[in-house]
Design an enzyme around this catalytic site. Sequence first.
Site, PDB file in Angstrom:
ATOM      1  N   PRO A  98       0.833  -1.201   0.000  1.00 22.77           N
ATOM      2  CG  PRO A  98      -0.265  -1.231   2.065  1.00 22.77           C
ATOM      3  CD  PRO A  98       0.674  -2.014   1.209  1.00 22.77           C
ATOM      4  N   GLY A 102       3.890   3.749   5.230  1.00 25.71           N
ATOM      5  CA  GLY A 102       5.002   3.377   6.100  1.00 25.71           C
ATOM      6  C   GLY A 102       5.578   2.008   5.824  1.00 25.71           C
ATOM      7  N   GLY A 104       7.303   1.296   2.977  1.00 26.19           N
ATOM      8  CA  GLY A 104       8.452   1.416   2.078  1.00 26.19           C
ATOM      9  C   GLY A 104       8.113   1.416   0.599  1.00 26.19           C
ATOM     10  CB  SER A 105       5.011   1.982  -1.387  1.00 26.38           C
ATOM     11  OG  SER A 105       4.746   3.343  -1.197  1.00 26.38           O
ATOM     12  CB  SER A 106       8.539   6.077  -2.109  1.00 27.89           C
ATOM     13  OG  SER A 106       9.507   6.269  -1.112  1.00 27.89           O
ATOM     14  CB  ALA A 107      12.486   2.573  -0.564  1.00 26.41           C
ATOM     15  CB  ALA A 108       9.270  -1.150  -2.641  1.00 27.98           C
ATOM     16  CG  ASP A 149      11.949   3.590   4.177  1.00 27.26           C
ATOM     17  OD1 ASP A 149      12.215   3.228   5.333  1.00 27.26           O
ATOM     18  OD2 ASP A 149      10.962   4.280   3.884  1.00 27.26           O
TER      19      ASP A 149
END
Length: 318
Positions: A98, A102, A104-108, A149
Amino acid sequence: MMKIKCATGKAHGKIILMGEHAVVYGEPSIALPFPAVDMVATICEKEGPLTVDCSYYNGIASEMPEVLESLRTAILTALDALQKKSDNLSITIESSIPAERGMGSSAAVSVALTRALFRYFDAELTDERLLTLVNIAEKIAHGNPSGLDAAMTSGDDPLYFIKGKPFEKFPLNISACMIVGDTGITGQTREAVASIAQKLKGEQKDLYLNAIKTLGRLTGQAKCAIEENNPALLGKLMNEAHAELTFLDVSSKKLDQLVTAARSANALGAKLTGGGRGGCMIALAATQAEAKKVEQALQQAGAVRTWIYQMGGKKDAK
Ligand code: MEV
């Protein structure tokens, strides 16, 4: 039929057990990869200009400007490093992480895209280079990232992480279950990090600096609690960390409601995880049966998604 050239790259979610926000200021943190949610980027050759298709969680995230910005930055950073153009490429992102919660979607997204693009162009990508590129993109998306992250969404081991220091693998050998609850509300890590930076310059800066130091000390104690297989103590330290994070104003009404619901259902402890201001919380329970009760309480209190994660310990809990 002609075979189309394609390459994929993957990343997973992350959970911060202790030390979020304080980690930005050099304090220790403990975090773990969270493969229950993941991200896959697929790059294929195609005629014409770049196209990007993101079927993020329920298709919602693709409409969020912050997510589009993370995506754009990640693509441009990787292509720049490869000295390649974006023409003749199609990019597809599929994610069960999601966005802005929190996890870590942007790093992922950056990890998955960078891996896919380097693979597509047959370029070597060391772990070190991957982290450097992801942190460049994260700096634009998040302002002042600690690097945690990027490390967690690309690596396979829980870490005791201190910004700028070599990674210390830290197996979570504690006889406990972690329950994760998603408020369903987005929280902007960038804003939360920036608001603490503001507080640390203001009139009450000593009080806020004290909270950051306390969070660091609690993380150090949590490390010992895990090494001693003492879930009750870890839970207590998580409660104390949530109080400090609340003082730093990165909790929210919904996060507090879920934390209270978990504690009322006999969780050993509960706190927000990640950037806060929305996003997810975590709770600790001694057994699977206890964890199920906490999970039910979270769902009744309005968590939109929940996960139970069995931590690594085999010995009886203290
Ligand atoms: C965000 O997932 C974690 C924060 O500590 C920011 C960072 O470490 O870069 C809030």
